[in-house]
Scaffold this motif. Structure first.
Motif, mmCIF file in Angstrom:
data_model
loop_
_atom_site.group_PDB
_atom_site.id
_atom_site.type_symbol
_atom_site.label_atom_id
_atom_site.label_comp_id
_atom_site.label_asym_id
_atom_site.label_seq_id
_atom_site.Cartn_x
_atom_site.Cartn_y
_atom_site.Cartn_z
ATOM 1 N N TRP A 163 3.005 50.724 -28.313
ATOM 2 C CA TRP A 163 2.751 51.654 -27.213
ATOM 3 C C TRP A 163 1.376 52.336 -27.323
ATOM 4 O O TRP A 163 0.928 52.964 -26.385
ATOM 5 N N ILE A 164 0.754 52.208 -28.475
ATOM 6 C CA ILE A 164 -0.575 52.797 -28.663
ATOM 7 C C ILE A 164 -1.632 51.734 -28.391
ATOM 8 O O ILE A 164 -1.603 50.644 -28.976
ATOM 9 N N LYS A 165 -2.540 52.015 -27.475
ATOM 10 C CA LYS A 165 -3.589 51.079 -27.132
ATOM 11 C C LYS A 165 -4.967 51.705 -27.363
ATOM 12 O O LYS A 165 -5.177 52.895 -27.117
ATOM 13 N N PHE A 166 -5.883 50.878 -27.850
ATOM 14 C CA PHE A 166 -7.273 51.318 -28.000
ATOM 15 C C PHE A 166 -8.173 50.335 -27.287
ATOM 16 O O PHE A 166 -7.854 49.145 -27.156
ATOM 17 N N GLN A 167 -9.266 50.814 -26.783
ATOM 18 C CA GLN A 167 -10.252 49.975 -26.118
ATOM 19 C C GLN A 167 -11.292 49.545 -27.155
ATOM 20 O O GLN A 167 -11.844 50.369 -27.883
ATOM 21 N N SER A 168 -11.554 48.247 -27.214
ATOM 22 C CA SER A 168 -12.603 47.763 -28.116
ATOM 23 C C SER A 168 -13.869 47.520 -27.320
ATOM 24 O O SER A 168 -13.890 46.748 -26.355
ATOM 25 N N VAL A 169 -14.917 48.201 -27.710
ATOM 26 C CA VAL A 169 -16.222 48.078 -27.059
ATOM 27 C C VAL A 169 -17.247 47.629 -28.096
ATOM 28 O O VAL A 169 -17.319 48.194 -29.201
ATOM 29 N N SER A 170 -18.044 46.628 -27.757
ATOM 30 C CA SER A 170 -19.034 46.120 -28.714
ATOM 31 C C SER A 170 -20.198 47.087 -28.836
ATOM 32 O O SER A 170 -20.499 47.840 -27.915
ATOM 33 N N LEU A 190 -11.758 54.131 -32.425
ATOM 34 C CA LEU A 190 -11.207 53.413 -33.573
ATOM 35 C C LEU A 190 -11.325 51.895 -33.422
ATOM 36 O O LEU A 190 -11.575 51.173 -34.382
ATOM 37 N N GLY A 191 -11.185 51.409 -32.199
ATOM 38 C CA GLY A 191 -11.232 49.967 -31.974
ATOM 39 C C GLY A 191 -12.600 49.424 -31.615
ATOM 40 O O GLY A 191 -12.745 48.228 -31.336
ATOM 41 N N HIS A 192 -13.619 50.282 -31.604
ATOM 42 C CA HIS A 192 -14.961 49.833 -31.228
ATOM 43 C C HIS A 192 -15.604 48.972 -32.327
ATOM 44 O O HIS A 192 -15.249 49.053 -33.490
ATOM 45 N N HIS A 193 -16.540 48.125 -31.883
ATOM 46 C CA HIS A 193 -17.397 47.343 -32.789
ATOM 47 C C HIS A 193 -16.636 46.316 -33.627
ATOM 48 O O HIS A 193 -17.064 45.959 -34.720
ATOM 49 N N ILE A 194 -15.510 45.821 -33.105
ATOM 50 C CA ILE A 194 -14.841 44.702 -33.784
ATOM 51 C C ILE A 194 -15.710 43.446 -33.663
ATOM 52 O O ILE A 194 -15.843 42.678 -34.610
ATOM 53 N N TYR A 195 -16.323 43.284 -32.494
ATOM 54 C CA TYR A 195 -17.282 42.198 -32.280
ATOM 55 C C TYR A 195 -18.653 42.795 -31.974
ATOM 56 O O TYR A 195 -18.764 43.892 -31.441
ATOM 57 N N SER A 196 -19.698 42.049 -32.303
ATOM 58 C CA SER A 196 -21.046 42.556 -32.048
ATOM 59 C C SER A 196 -21.432 42.408 -30.588
ATOM 60 O O SER A 196 -22.221 43.194 -30.063
ATOM 61 N N SER A 197 -20.876 41.403 -29.913
ATOM 62 C CA SER A 197 -21.203 41.174 -28.505
ATOM 63 C C SER A 197 -20.015 40.522 -27.828
ATOM 64 O O SER A 197 -19.800 39.308 -27.958
ATOM 65 N N ASN A 198 -19.245 41.338 -27.112
ATOM 66 C CA ASN A 198 -18.034 40.831 -26.489
ATOM 67 C C ASN A 198 -17.622 41.774 -25.363
ATOM 68 O O ASN A 198 -17.804 42.987 -25.479
ATOM 69 N N PRO A 199 -17.068 41.262 -24.260
ATOM 70 C CA PRO A 199 -16.574 42.152 -23.205
ATOM 71 C C PRO A 199 -15.477 43.066 -23.741
ATOM 72 O O PRO A 199 -14.732 42.683 -24.650
ATOM 73 N N PRO A 200 -15.342 44.280 -23.222
ATOM 74 C CA PRO A 200 -14.298 45.201 -23.696
ATOM 75 C C PRO A 200 -12.904 44.597 -23.540
ATOM 76 O O PRO A 200 -12.632 43.843 -22.595
#
Length: 391
Positions: A384-391, A365-375
């Motif tokens: 309490w709910i956390k998601f990992q954002s991966v470019s 759900l949190g992926h691709h917020i940025y096109s090029s960025n460290p997770p």
């Protein structure tokens, strides 16, 4: 002996692959390589000259345009079907009837030029390079969709295509910003900024006009006037329906948006105008949508079935191109029917894929917020709910 000879000949002939009669007929036809057509003269505002009133259509281009318009038409009809079957949810705005606009615009610019539009974006998404499969998969919210199943009908993107914007008129200032980037980089590119007749009354469109003219930006503002803003006719919504004059200090032209050749030549003219450093220009495309404003609108409470049928029978963009090509020996009816069959199969295959491809998992759900960025971590609906954002 005679029976043996007959049997031998029969065996030889049975081994020869028989071509379908239609293919034999198409192969035997002699076509023209190109034909010259007269096109409707554009209405002009603050311009001494406009696009040409004659143009040449090659057989190759004609077949390409025909297939693209048929693909968009069939894709939109399939989207209608998938929506009614509840494979597509939420907002869904179809553009069948307006195929000459998106295909003609693309034919008049370069792949490196830029396009931004409203939420009625499926056709432009296709002409900008997205596949039918990725568009339909996005509509059904699947992982193979062009926005990974997270954008849906109103938020599709491709190279040099910036959506699909859900807020009425919001793409106007954004398009001017893209044009500012073109000017800043000095790359001789232009930005097509599309909006509807309903959005033409938005203040931010006028603000975008002002900034584009003030900074001499290579921006082509394009009003797709399909005669109705949601369920309100232009005559009831606008004090002036001459949308090509709305720029005031910006030159404009009004174009027959149902004729792909008119749209193509007007777009070439407008693009050349911007590339020459003269600043922005405004185009009004007179067009028509067959569906209602969206899938929740039957489209017949504010207009009659007879009106829709009249446009279909007299001004349908695919029919107009087909007649031009057949009457000038650029193609045969049989050849175009073969294209129709090919398109239907492509759409059916894409729809089947869009119904069976898996949905994106919740952890993406949190992926691709940025096109090029460290997770990095982002919070969900609560702390309490956390998601990992991966470019």
């Amino acid at each position: 002996m005679k029976k043996m000879l007959t049997a031998a000949v029969s065996r030889v002939l049975s081994g020869v692959t028989q071509k379908p009669a239609s293919r034999v007929l198409v192969a035997s036809c002699k076509y023209s390589n190109n034909a010259t057509f007269e096109i409707k003269k554009c209405d002009l505002y603050r311009l001494e000259e406009g696009p040409p009133v004659t143009t040449v259509l090659t057989r190759e281009d004609g077949l390409k345009y025909y297939k693209m318009m048929q693909t968009i038409r069939r894709m939109e009809l399939k989207a209608d079907q998938l929506y009614k079957q509840k494979f597509i949810r939420g907002f869904c705005h179809l553009c069948d009837g307006q195929e000459a606009c998106c295909v003609g615009l693309e034919a008049g610019i370069n792949p490196t030029d830029h396009v931004i539009t409203s939420y009625r974006a499926h056709g432009l998404s296709y002409t900008r390079g997205l596949t039918v499969r990725s568009i339909l998969a996005e509509l059904t919210g699947r992982r193979a969709g062009c926005a990974k199943g997270k954008g849906g009908s109103m938020h599709m993107y491709a190279k040099n295509f910036y959506g699909g914007n859900g807020i009425v008129g919001a793409q106007g200032p954004l398009g001017a910003g893209v044009a500012l980037a073109c000017k800043y980089k000095g790359n001789n590119e232009v930005c097509l900024t599309l909006y509807g007749d309903g959005a033409a009354n938005q203040g931010q469109i006028s603000e975008a006009y002002n900034m584009a003219a003030l900074w001499n930006l290579p921006c082509i503002f394009i009003c797709e006037n399909n005669r109705y803003g949601m369920g309100t006719s232009v005559d009831r919504a606008a004090a002036s329906t001459d949308y090509y004059k709305r720029g005031n200090f910006i030159p404009g032209l009004r174009v027959d948006g149902m004729d792909i050749l008119c749209v193509r030549e007007a777009t070439k003219f407008a693009a050349d105008y911007c590339r020459s450093g003269k600043g922005p220009i405004l185009m009004e495309l007179l067009t028509y949508r067959y569906h209602g404003h969206s899938m929740s609108d039957p489209g017949i409470s504010y207009r009659t079935r007879e009106e829709i049928q009249s446009v279909r029978s007299k001004s349908d963009p695919i029919m107009l191109l087909k007649d031009k090509m057949v009457n000038n020996q650029l193609a045969s009816v049989e050849e175009l029917k073969e294209i129709d069959v090919e398109v239907r199969k492509e759409i059916d295959d894409a729809a089947q894929f869009a119904m069976t491809d898996p949905e994106p998992p919740l952890e993406e759900l949190g992926h691709h917020i940025y096109s090029s960025n460290p997770p990095f971590d982002i919070r969900g609906a609560n702390q309490w709910i956390k998601f990992q954002s991966v470019s």
